[in-house]
Design an enzyme around this catalytic site. Structure first.
Site, short mmCIF file in Angstrom:
data_model
loop_
_atom_site.label_atom_id
_atom_site.label_comp_id
_atom_site.label_asym_id
_atom_site.label_seq_id
_atom_site.Cartn_x
_atom_site.Cartn_y
_atom_site.Cartn_z
N PRO A 13 -0.83 -76.79 -1.88
CG PRO A 13 0.61 -78.49 -2.55
CD PRO A 13 0.12 -77.13 -2.93
CG ASN A 14 0.79 -78.82 3.30
OD1 ASN A 14 0.19 -79.78 3.78
ND2 ASN A 14 1.89 -78.95 2.61
NE ARG A 21 2.02 -75.12 6.17
CZ ARG A 21 2.35 -74.78 4.93
NH1 ARG A 21 1.53 -74.04 4.21
NH2 ARG A 21 3.49 -75.17 4.44
CE1 TYR A 26 4.08 -70.37 5.15
CE2 TYR A 26 3.96 -72.17 6.74
CZ TYR A 26 4.51 -71.60 5.60
OH TYR A 26 5.48 -72.27 4.90
CG ASN A 77 0.56 -69.21 -1.40
OD1 ASN A 77 1.56 -69.83 -1.77
ND2 ASN A 77 0.37 -68.84 -0.15
CB ALA A 80 5.72 -77.08 -0.99
CD GLU A 101 5.61 -66.82 -7.24
OE1 GLU A 101 6.02 -66.47 -8.36
OE2 GLU A 101 6.31 -67.44 -6.41
CG HIS A 103 5.12 -67.04 -1.82
ND1 HIS A 103 4.84 -68.37 -1.99
CD2 HIS A 103 5.64 -66.61 -2.99
CE1 HIS A 103 5.19 -68.73 -3.22
NE2 HIS A 103 5.68 -67.68 -3.85
NE ARG A 110 9.80 -70.09 5.64
CZ ARG A 110 8.75 -70.89 5.42
NH1 ARG A 110 7.81 -70.51 4.56
NH2 ARG A 110 8.64 -72.04 6.06
C1 DQA Z 1 4.29 -70.41 1.04
C2 DQA Z 1 5.83 -70.57 1.08
C3 DQA Z 1 6.24 -71.96 0.62
O1 DQA Z 1 7.65 -72.09 0.67
C4 DQA Z 1 5.63 -73.01 1.50
O2 DQA Z 1 5.96 -74.30 1.04
C5 DQA Z 1 4.15 -72.86 1.64
C6 DQA Z 1 3.60 -71.52 1.81
C7 DQA Z 1 3.86 -69.07 1.69
O3 DQA Z 1 2.71 -68.68 1.45
O4 DQA Z 1 4.62 -68.46 2.42
O5 DQA Z 1 3.41 -73.82 1.69
O6 DQA Z 1 3.88 -70.42 -0.30
#
Ligand code: DQA
Length: 148
Positions: A13-14, A21, A26, A77, A80, A101, A103, A110
């Site tokens: 998501p997102n 964003r 990011y 990735n 959330a 995995e 990020h 954080r």
């Molecule tokens: C994320 C880290 C997550 O905590 C966050 O909710 C994201 C992006 C990252 O790539 O840093 O959406 O996965």
């Protein structure tokens, strides 16, 4: 290695909003740019990338289930959902291929709620905190695990 390796890249998501964003967290690289970079790198190792992004947990799980035995590795990735989704974790645990995995941000630097990942212990490893480069490093690690 003569066979083309198929790698599924899953963005949660997102992550479709990358580029605009919260760029201070990011970065400014877009998802399209990340996918293009991964495709280029994969080509050099005779691997093929298919990318999938969704804002919906069920859609991500459906895609992972469909990939099933038709892929050799998975780069994810989970966004959330990393911190919340037992269902996504179970879908990943059911896969018989190596998972990396990644990020963009360092989830350990954080908020406290980001420090726990439901995915990490079903993954081969985790790369966190190197911006778009986390994906490249993750792909390198995955290709290395697949020995190509
Ligand atoms: C994320 C880290 C997550 O905590 C966050 O909710 C994201 C992006 C990252 O790539 O840093 O959406 O996965």
């Amino acid at each position: 290695m003569s066979r083309t390796l198929r790698i599924l890249v899953v963005h949660g998501p997102n992550l479709n909003l990358l580029g605009t964003r919260e760029p201070e967290i990011y970065g400014t690289t877009t998802l399209e740019e990340i996918d293009a970079m991964l495709r280029e790198r994969a080509k050099a190792s005779r691997a093929e990338i298919e990318s999938f992004q969704s804002n919906h947990e069920g859609a991500l799980i459906d895609r992972i289930q469909q990939a099933g035995s038709r892929i050799e590795g998975l780069l994810i990735n989970p966004g959330a959902l990393t911190h919340t989704s037992v269902a996504l974790r179970d879908a990943l645990a059911a896969l018989a291929v190596p998972i990396v995995e990644v990020h963009l941000s360092n989830i350990h630097r954080r908020e406290a709620f980001r420090r726990h990942s439901y995915v990490s212990d079903v993954a081969l490893g985790v790369i966190t905190g190197f911006g778009a480069q986390s994906y490249s490093l993750g792909l390198e690690a995955l290709l290395d695990a697949l020995r190509v």
